[in-house]
Design an enzyme around this catalytic site. Structure first.
Site, PDB file in Angstrom:
ATOM      1  N   ASP A  55       0.721  -1.290   0.086  1.00 33.13           N
ATOM      2  CA  ASP A  55       0.137   0.080   0.034  1.00 33.13           C
ATOM      3  C   ASP A  55       0.764   1.192   0.163  1.00 33.13           C
ATOM      4  OD1 ASP A  55      -2.760   1.207   0.843  1.00 33.13           O
ATOM      5  OD2 ASP A  55      -1.340   2.245   2.157  1.00 33.13           O
ATOM      6  N   TYR A  60       2.965   9.883   0.804  1.00 27.09           N
ATOM      7  CA  TYR A  60       4.070   9.516   1.735  1.00 27.09           C
ATOM      8  C   TYR A  60       5.519   9.867   1.137  1.00 27.09           C
ATOM      9  CZ  TYR A  60       0.373   6.338   2.979  1.00 27.09           C
ATOM     10  OH  TYR A  60      -0.854   5.906   3.797  1.00 27.09           O
ATOM     11  N   LYS A  89      -2.435   6.033  -4.022  1.00 29.54           N
ATOM     12  CA  LYS A  89      -3.357   6.892  -3.559  1.00 29.54           C
ATOM     13  C   LYS A  89      -3.078   8.157  -4.334  1.00 29.54           C
ATOM     14  CE  LYS A  89      -3.555   4.899   0.925  1.00 29.54           C
ATOM     15  NZ  LYS A  89      -2.225   4.498   1.086  1.00 29.54           N
ATOM     16  N   HIS A 122      -7.327   9.241  -1.540  1.00 22.55           N
ATOM     17  CA  HIS A 122      -6.614   9.273  -0.242  1.00 22.55           C
ATOM     18  C   HIS A 122      -7.602   9.540   0.854  1.00 22.55           C
ATOM     19  CE1 HIS A 122      -2.631   8.967   1.684  1.00 22.55           C
ATOM     20  NE2 HIS A 122      -3.370   8.804   2.715  1.00 22.55           N
TER      21      HIS A 122
END
Length: 316
Positions: A55, A60, A89, A122
């Protein structure tokens, strides 16, 4: 009494996507790292351990480091692309339809893959579009984009599925009411919904709705993210762990899969990565105890209220 499981296949459980585009491994590895520099080695260790579901997220800021590890195993032939399930995402600043495809293609490039198994929105909150991931006004308040709806963004994701490089789409950090609205209006239904869930936040109503529509509920923070009150110190969990000769973490993760959800755990520590993959089926009594005897209810991440992830620092 102790229980032992031989040839247990809990960690190889796969959950079919509701659009027929394959299946998601229930046991997933999350890539939100405190130290971005540990990303490649952590993903490399997870791959060696047996994780096949990863994931990721634009937010990030480490998709390129994940891509390095993916490319290593794919080039070496030790893992086939079709054995990997890669999720990433769309961040809040890219909700406008014209920004969705460029954001998707940028993630593909960073991850060094030619398709994504599941692309998630997200959060349901659109932020001011632009390169600043956390747009704030002079008072420190998030600047939202009021000119776009979640359904507008969803339509753009549907187009990605039509084009073939996105196998399935879904939502993250969403409430049940908001999910119902999208499911009712969607041409391509969500395949996956990622939300916080653990024994202190079981989300049974959300799980039941997802089951009804063939949606996979993907739990993040399944161990409570090390926050207080600590799920892993819950007496019901520690008692079961002693009986089945597993750690409280392994009990919580087995519970997640057995009740019908997928989960994500994140660690940069090899021993923890291996522990989180080494699962054994819990006896019915243990499943009943977790459901009926744990009464604490707490949400650790307020992202569902604001769109601002509680586990991600504002600056890299």
């Amino acid at each position: 009494m102790t229980y032992e499981a031989f040839h247990d296949e809990l960690n190889t459980t796969r959950m079919p996507l509701n659009n027929g585009a394959g299946a998601m491994p229930a046991v997933g590895f999350g890539t939100l790292m405190r130290d971005l520099g540990t990303t490649t080695e952590a993903v490399r260790c997870a791959l060696q351990t047996g994780f096949r579901h990863f994931d990721c997220a634009e937010r990030y800021r480490n998709e390129d480091k994940i891509g390095v590890a993916f490319q290593e195993v794919l080039a070496a032939g030790t893992v086939r692309r079709e054995d990997l399930f890669v999720t990433t995402k769309l961040w809040n600043t890219n909700h406008r339809p014209e920004r969705v495809k460029p954001a998707f293609e940028a993630s593909l490039q960073r991850l060094q893959v030619d398709y994504i198994d599941c692309y998630l929105i997200h959060t349901p909150f659109a932020f001011q579009p632009g390169d600043e991931q956390d747009p704030r006004d002079v008072y420190g308040h998030v600047i939202y984009d009021r000119e776009i709806t979640l359904l507008d963004t969803w339509r753009a994701l549907e187009s990605l599925v039509d084009e073939g490089r996105c196998k399935s789409i879904g939502l993250s950090d969403i409430t049940l009411d908001a999910l119902k609205t999208i499911v009712a209006a969607a041409r391509i239904k969500p395949s996956v919904v990622q939300i916080e869930s653990h024994p202190y936040l079981p989300e049974w109503e959300m799980l039941e709705f997802c089951r009804l529509h063939g949606i996979i509920l993907l739990a993040f923070a399944p161990l409570g993210h090390g926050m207080e009150p600590n799920v892993l110190e819950e007496p019901v969990m520690t008692g079961i762990a002693r009986r089945v000769q597993k750690t409280p973490a392994q009990v919580a993760l087995a519970w997640a899969v057995q009740r019908g959800t997928a989960f994500l755990t994140t660690s940069a520590t090899p021993s923890h990565i291996r522990e989180n993959f080494d699962l054994a089926t819990l006896p019915h009594r243990a499943m009943h105890e977790i459901k009926e005897e744990i009464t604490t209810r707490v949400r650790f991440n307020s992202v569902v209220e604001t769109g601002v992830p509680g586990f991600i620092p504002r600056k890299a």
